[in-house]
Design a protein around this motif. Structure first.
Motif, PDB file in Angstrom:
ATOM      1  N   GLU A 172       2.589  -4.416  16.347  1.00 12.58           N
ATOM      2  CA  GLU A 172       4.021  -4.687  16.152  1.00 12.58           C
ATOM      3  C   GLU A 172       4.447  -4.328  14.731  1.00 12.58           C
ATOM      4  OE1 GLU A 172       6.193  -5.397  18.547  1.00 12.58           O
ATOM      5  OE2 GLU A 172       4.470  -5.250  19.883  1.00 12.58           O
ATOM      6  N   GLN A 173       3.552  -4.568  13.764  1.00 14.37           N
ATOM      7  CA  GLN A 173       3.863  -4.205  12.374  1.00 14.37           C
ATOM      8  C   GLN A 173       4.083  -2.699  12.244  1.00 14.37           C
ATOM      9  OE1 GLN A 173       0.716  -5.548   9.810  1.00 14.37           O
ATOM     10  NE2 GLN A 173       1.808  -7.438   9.309  1.00 14.37           N
TER      11      GLN A 173
ATOM     12  N   MET B 160       7.428  -2.037  13.590  1.00 12.90           N
ATOM     13  CA  MET B 160       8.413  -2.679  12.713  1.00 12.90           C
ATOM     14  C   MET B 160       8.782  -1.782  11.522  1.00 12.90           C
ATOM     15  SD  MET B 160       7.469  -6.238  10.801  1.00 12.90           S
ATOM     16  CE  MET B 160       6.793  -7.054  12.231  1.00 12.90           C
TER      17      MET B 160
ATOM     18  N   THR C 179      16.730  -1.568  11.649  1.00 16.65           N
ATOM     19  CA  THR C 179      17.448  -2.837  11.504  1.00 16.65           C
ATOM     20  C   THR C 179      16.615  -3.816  10.670  1.00 16.65           C
ATOM     21  OG1 THR C 179      16.549  -3.887  13.509  1.00 16.65           O
ATOM     22  CG2 THR C 179      18.525  -2.528  13.782  1.00 16.65           C
ATOM     23  N   ILE C 180      15.301  -3.619  10.614  1.00 15.96           N
ATOM     24  CA  ILE C 180      14.439  -4.494   9.810  1.00 15.96           C
ATOM     25  C   ILE C 180      14.246  -3.906   8.409  1.00 15.96           C
ATOM     26  CG2 ILE C 180      12.160  -5.572   9.632  1.00 15.96           C
ATOM     27  CD1 ILE C 180      12.018  -5.395  12.733  1.00 15.96           C
ATOM     28  N   PHE C 181      13.923  -2.625   8.339  1.00 15.48           N
ATOM     29  CA  PHE C 181      13.729  -1.946   7.059  1.00 15.48           C
ATOM     30  C   PHE C 181      14.674  -0.754   6.971  1.00 15.48           C
ATOM     31  CE2 PHE C 181       9.505  -3.917   7.908  1.00 15.48           C
ATOM     32  CZ  PHE C 181       9.458  -4.758   6.800  1.00 15.48           C
TER      33      PHE C 181
ATOM     34  N   LYS D 140      17.153   1.562   1.958  1.00 15.05           N
ATOM     35  CA  LYS D 140      16.611   0.593   1.009  1.00 15.05           C
ATOM     36  C   LYS D 140      15.089   0.645   0.895  1.00 15.05           C
ATOM     37  CE  LYS D 140      16.962  -4.184  -0.325  1.00 15.05           C
ATOM     38  NZ  LYS D 140      17.122  -5.573   0.073  1.00 15.05           N
ATOM     39  N   PHE D 141      14.420   1.032   1.988  1.00 22.08           N
ATOM     40  CA  PHE D 141      12.955   0.978   2.006  1.00 22.08           C
ATOM     41  C   PHE D 141      12.380   2.350   2.344  1.00 22.08           C
ATOM     42  CE2 PHE D 141      14.391  -3.278   3.156  1.00 22.08           C
ATOM     43  CZ  PHE D 141      13.598  -4.077   2.348  1.00 22.08           C
TER      44      PHE D 141
ATOM     45  N   VAL E  33       6.557   0.624   2.864  1.00 21.83           N
ATOM     46  CA  VAL E  33       6.446  -0.468   3.831  1.00 21.83           C
ATOM     47  C   VAL E  33       5.059  -0.433   4.466  1.00 21.83           C
ATOM     48  CG1 VAL E  33       7.297  -1.374   6.049  1.00 21.83           C
ATOM     49  CG2 VAL E  33       8.924  -0.591   4.312  1.00 21.83           C
TER      50      VAL E  33
ATOM     51  N   LEU F 293       2.124  -3.289   4.260  1.00 20.80           N
ATOM     52  CA  LEU F 293       1.691  -3.998   5.459  1.00 20.80           C
ATOM     53  C   LEU F 293       0.198  -3.814   5.720  1.00 20.80           C
ATOM     54  CD1 LEU F 293       4.699  -3.532   7.932  1.00 20.80           C
ATOM     55  CD2 LEU F 293       4.331  -5.295   6.213  1.00 20.80           C
TER      56      LEU F 293
END
Lengths: 208, 208
Positions: free
Chosen positions: A152-153, A156, A161-163, A167-168, A173, A177
């Protein structure tokens, strides 16, 4: 290269760079310098190209990752090598790609989900079990829970919508992780091995 | 207790136990021993009840978690106390609840998402920053990346497509994820503190 393969290769390049939704059959034809009619002689529609592209890429990824596993001296190196490989792929992939697949190409998305369950989760579970056996990973981890969480990571990291990509960076990321994941499962013995790899790693030294 | 509050309290109990979808206005009326008409004097429809229930619960959760933070001696104890609190809540919650909210009650789901971004991610980020300051958490973690990842983990534990309730207990998943998360960010100094808490913890000793 036969025209069919050329179409697939060009489609991969364009999809990876711009996502799937924004690329039309016209774009693919133009990039190849052929007519759209020629493309339609080989593929019914864009969805058929997408499905075949995803099939090929997943098969290729599996071969690469199996090879990395076979070449690794221990489960920790395997995770780090796989991570470097995934990062190298990430660098060339548009962050909207998975999102587009999920939303607009359910057939290709199902292939991806199947691959996730049959190969990725199995692969991570196998790594976790080997690491526990060698005393590098904690005995009290629940292999099944952490393998599912890890997969899932990976998804992700791609989710805008999460990262949000403004911005990232996908690579940042991913590096955060994977090192967090590995540290969370290591024993003292495992940390000793991990530190020898991290000291050598260019990526980690970029994040002091 | 005024009837409006009794309706909300009963609705929470039923939703938490069975999810939202399977509970009708009839079920709520029956459980309270009042007529459906009485319920409709206070709420337009089930969606209105769901929205208010979620609003109340989120406000209540925020108060509880702020208090736990204030009572903790250090950031590590704060994470473990918050985790115990979330687990205690989990024990009484149907795994289908978040899924039902997302699918059938978008207004309540938006409240939850807003809460997630305004309070949960902020709360986790604050904890991470305090932990780094004290030297308990690694300096090279990206606070923003890990806070977002952690909040996704909390949601993930509830997702029946990732952790099917027939196969995984919510509490087990949660315990695995929180200890993995914490270990992944700890420094050596942090591990010393963490181990003093874990040795005392009943939960961890159940997972040797």
């Amino acid at each position: 290269m036969p025209v069919r393969e050329r179409i697939l290769k060009t489609a991969v390049d364009l999809f990876w760079r711009y996502g799937v939704k924004s690329i039309t059959m016209d774009d693919i034809a133009k990039e190849l310098g052929i007519s759209k009619k020629t493309i339609y002689q080989h593929f019914n529609d864009k969805d058929a190209i997408v499905k075949e592209v995803v099939e090929q890429e997943l098969a290729c990824e599996k071969t690469d990752i199996d090879r990395l596993g076979a070449e690794s001296r221990d489960p920790i190196e395997e995770v780090l090598k796989t991570s470097d490989y995934v990062q190298a792929s990430f660098g060339t992939i548009s962050p909207v790609l998975l999102h587009d697949l999920k939303k607009y190409h359910p057939r290709a998305w199902i292939l991806f989900q199947k691959h996730k369950h049959e190969h990725i989760i199995q692969g991570i579970s196998g790594n976790l079990k080997r690491g526990i056996e060698k005393g590098y990973y904690r005995e009290n981890i629940n292999v099944d829970v952490l393998a599912r969480m890890r997969v899932e990571q990976i998804e992700m990291a791609f989710d805008p919508t999460i990262f949000p990509p403004q911005k990232f960076s996908l690579v940042d990321v991913h590096v955060q992780l994977i090192h967090h994941f590995l540290r969370g499962i290591l024993t003292d013995k495992g940390f000793t091995i991990y530190n020898t790899y991290v000291d050598k790693s260019v990526i980690e030294s970029n994040h002091p």
